[in-house]
Design a protein around this motif. Structure first.
Motif, PDB file in Angstrom:
ATOM      1  N   LEU A  76      85.428 -31.947 -39.822  1.00  0.00           N
ATOM      2  CA  LEU A  76      86.292 -31.023 -40.548  1.00  0.00           C
ATOM      3  C   LEU A  76      86.572 -29.781 -39.720  1.00  0.00           C
ATOM      4  N   ARG A  77      85.588 -29.302 -38.999  1.00  0.00           N
ATOM      5  CA  ARG A  77      85.783 -28.126 -38.159  1.00  0.00           C
ATOM      6  C   ARG A  77      86.815 -28.399 -37.067  1.00  0.00           C
ATOM      7  N   GLY A  78      86.827 -29.632 -36.553  1.00  0.00           N
ATOM      8  CA  GLY A  78      87.844 -29.988 -35.573  1.00  0.00           C
ATOM      9  C   GLY A  78      89.242 -29.942 -36.158  1.00  0.00           C
ATOM     10  N   LEU A  79      89.376 -30.329 -37.421  1.00  0.00           N
ATOM     11  CA  LEU A  79      90.678 -30.267 -38.081  1.00  0.00           C
ATOM     12  C   LEU A  79      91.099 -28.825 -38.325  1.00  0.00           C
ATOM     13  N   LEU A  80      90.132 -27.957 -38.646  1.00  0.00           N
ATOM     14  CA  LEU A  80      90.456 -26.533 -38.791  1.00  0.00           C
ATOM     15  C   LEU A  80      90.911 -25.959 -37.453  1.00  0.00           C
ATOM     16  N   ASP A  81      90.264 -26.396 -36.365  1.00  0.00           N
ATOM     17  CA  ASP A  81      90.726 -25.986 -35.034  1.00  0.00           C
ATOM     18  C   ASP A  81      92.161 -26.448 -34.798  1.00  0.00           C
ATOM     19  N   ALA A  82      92.444 -27.689 -35.186  1.00  0.00           N
ATOM     20  CA  ALA A  82      93.784 -28.234 -34.971  1.00  0.00           C
ATOM     21  C   ALA A  82      94.836 -27.443 -35.736  1.00  0.00           C
ATOM     22  N   LEU A 310      80.283 -11.781 -41.503  1.00  0.00           N
ATOM     23  CA  LEU A 310      80.455 -13.036 -40.766  1.00  0.00           C
ATOM     24  C   LEU A 310      81.912 -13.497 -40.818  1.00  0.00           C
ATOM     25  N   ALA A 311      82.559 -13.302 -41.956  1.00  0.00           N
ATOM     26  CA  ALA A 311      83.976 -13.664 -42.068  1.00  0.00           C
ATOM     27  C   ALA A 311      84.821 -12.826 -41.121  1.00  0.00           C
ATOM     28  N   ARG A 312      84.535 -11.540 -41.035  1.00  0.00           N
ATOM     29  CA  ARG A 312      85.293 -10.682 -40.118  1.00  0.00           C
ATOM     30  C   ARG A 312      85.032 -11.071 -38.666  1.00  0.00           C
ATOM     31  N   LYS A 313      83.795 -11.438 -38.361  1.00  0.00           N
ATOM     32  CA  LYS A 313      83.488 -11.880 -37.003  1.00  0.00           C
ATOM     33  C   LYS A 313      84.251 -13.159 -36.674  1.00  0.00           C
ATOM     34  N   ALA A 314      84.307 -14.085 -37.635  1.00  0.00           N
ATOM     35  CA  ALA A 314      85.049 -15.318 -37.410  1.00  0.00           C
ATOM     36  C   ALA A 314      86.531 -15.033 -37.197  1.00  0.00           C
ATOM     37  N   MET A 315      87.092 -14.116 -37.969  1.00  0.00           N
ATOM     38  CA  MET A 315      88.499 -13.778 -37.795  1.00  0.00           C
ATOM     39  C   MET A 315      88.721 -13.139 -36.432  1.00  0.00           C
ATOM     40  N   ALA A 316      87.801 -12.269 -36.001  1.00  0.00           N
ATOM     41  CA  ALA A 316      87.923 -11.629 -34.695  1.00  0.00           C
ATOM     42  C   ALA A 316      87.821 -12.654 -33.568  1.00  0.00           C
ATOM     43  N   ASP A 317      86.958 -13.657 -33.735  1.00  0.00           N
ATOM     44  CA  ASP A 317      86.806 -14.686 -32.713  1.00  0.00           C
ATOM     45  C   ASP A 317      88.027 -15.596 -32.651  1.00  0.00           C
ATOM     46  N   GLY A 318      88.750 -15.696 -33.762  1.00  0.00           N
ATOM     47  CA  GLY A 318      89.978 -16.488 -33.777  1.00  0.00           C
ATOM     48  C   GLY A 318      89.723 -17.960 -33.542  1.00  0.00           C
ATOM     49  N   THR A 319      90.645 -18.605 -32.883  1.00  0.00           N
ATOM     50  CA  THR A 319      90.557 -20.053 -32.678  1.00  0.00           C
ATOM     51  C   THR A 319      90.415 -20.421 -31.213  1.00  0.00           C
ATOM     52  N   ASP A 320      90.052 -19.458 -30.363  1.00  0.00           N
ATOM     53  CA  ASP A 320      89.888 -19.756 -28.933  1.00  0.00           C
ATOM     54  C   ASP A 320      88.653 -20.602 -28.698  1.00  0.00           C
TER      55      ASP A 320
END
Length: 320
Positions: A76-82, A310-320
């Motif tokens: 599922l995480r791979g699909l979120l990356d996609a 953690l949500a803000r950190k995830a948003m800052a990290d983005g999808t790179d």
């Protein structure tokens, strides 16, 4: 960050794994915590409507609170990356690595962290080679007591403590209920300790250790999720230097497995003070009896604040 704008967050919970009920409980607590911090939260099941919803809605962050294969094997995480959507937790490849316990043990052992000796047995080998022959080979290398568990999965489902050979076949059958591959692992006698790791922006930090003392002596599924079945000590009753050693081992496992944002790493500490790595959880339980929320409380933090950070950190990290 009191002046930061509210985020639009989708929390994923439920699914069809054996850990569905635990996931629903975790998801509700995450959603409630995020909402208490002023964020807009949508709680969703991972069903056939999810990906179209996410593609159209495009939330700021996805917060997977899915336990079991549906949330932790990396697919599922791979699909979120996609879809190009930021999400909390390990990337797809790292999640898949930690999900497969024999692989995770190999990687962590190579990094210098002790882990109990083990042998893997497939369901097909158990059937085709004969139970007696397989057990003879296993016990030639590993003397009882041993622990038998599925090679993937969580919440102690399918896990058996085995003290003598006669109990091994039933234990393997139980493990095969949850995975095609079972681990037979040398049982370490000692203190079970959990290291919760969070990274809200300043790098991974180990929260106060949680020591686990099941009243029955077995930290089973029931002992994990039924209040009163287990006594927890937070912080763990370890000498300060030993606690630091265990925390460092947890951080090392988190790093070498490529995890991010949040994880829980489980150990048994023997009488000599050696922490033995058991497994790493890319999405620890977040229910009212789970270990990571207890560690957050012991650190003097509010769960909702940590989940929002953690949500803000995830948003800052983005999808790179």
């Amino acid at each position: 960050m009191p002046d930061a704008p509210a985020l639009d967050i989708v929390v994923l919970a439920g699914g069809i794994s054996h850990e569905r009920d635990v996931s629903l409980r975790s998801g509700r607590r995450v959603a409630d915590g995020l909402a208490s911090e002023g964020h807009r939260v949508t709680l969703r099941e991972p069903d056939a409507t999810l990906l179209p919803f996410l593609a159209e809605h495009r939330p700021d962050v996805v917060w997977p609170a899915l336990h079991g294969a549906s949330g932790e094997d990396g697919a599922l995480r791979g699909l979120l990356d996609a879809l190009g959507l930021p999400y909390v937790g390990a990337r797809s490849n790292a999640s898949g690595l930690a999900w497969q316990k024999p692989v995770a043990k190999t990687v962590v052992q190579a990094a210098g962290v002790a882990t109990p000796d083990w042998i893997t047995v497939t369901r097909d080998a158990f059937r085709e080679l004969g139970a007696s022959s397989v057990l003879d080979a296993v016990l030639h290398r590993l003397a009882t007591p041993v622990v038998v568990k599925p090679a993937s999965g969580g919440s102690a489902q399918g896990v058996s403590l085995v003290d003598e050979r006669g109990s091994l076949p039933r234990a393997l059958v139980d493990a095969f209920t949850y995975s095609e591959l079972a681990i037979i692992e040398r049982r370490i006698i000692g203190t079970e300790v959990s290291v919760s790791v969070v990274d809200t922006g300043d790098g991974p930090v180990a929260l106060p250790l949680v020591e686990i003392e099941p009243i029955s002596g077995d930290y089973s599924f029931e002992a994990r999720y039924n209040a009163g079945e287990t006594v927890f000590y937070t912080p763990a009753r370890l000498e300060e230097s030993l606690a630091a050693t265990v925390a460092d081992a947890g951080l090392a496992a988190h790093a070498v497995l490529g995890l991010r944002h949040i994880s829980r790493v489980d150990f048994i500490v023997d009488e000599a003070g050696t922490p033995w790595f058991l497994e790493a959880n890319v999405l620890p339980g977040l229910t009212e009896t789970s270990l990571l929320p207890q560690a957050i409380d012991a650190a003097g933090l509010r769960p909702g604040t940590v989940y929002a950070d953690l949500a803000r950190k995830a948003m800052a990290d983005g999808t790179d």
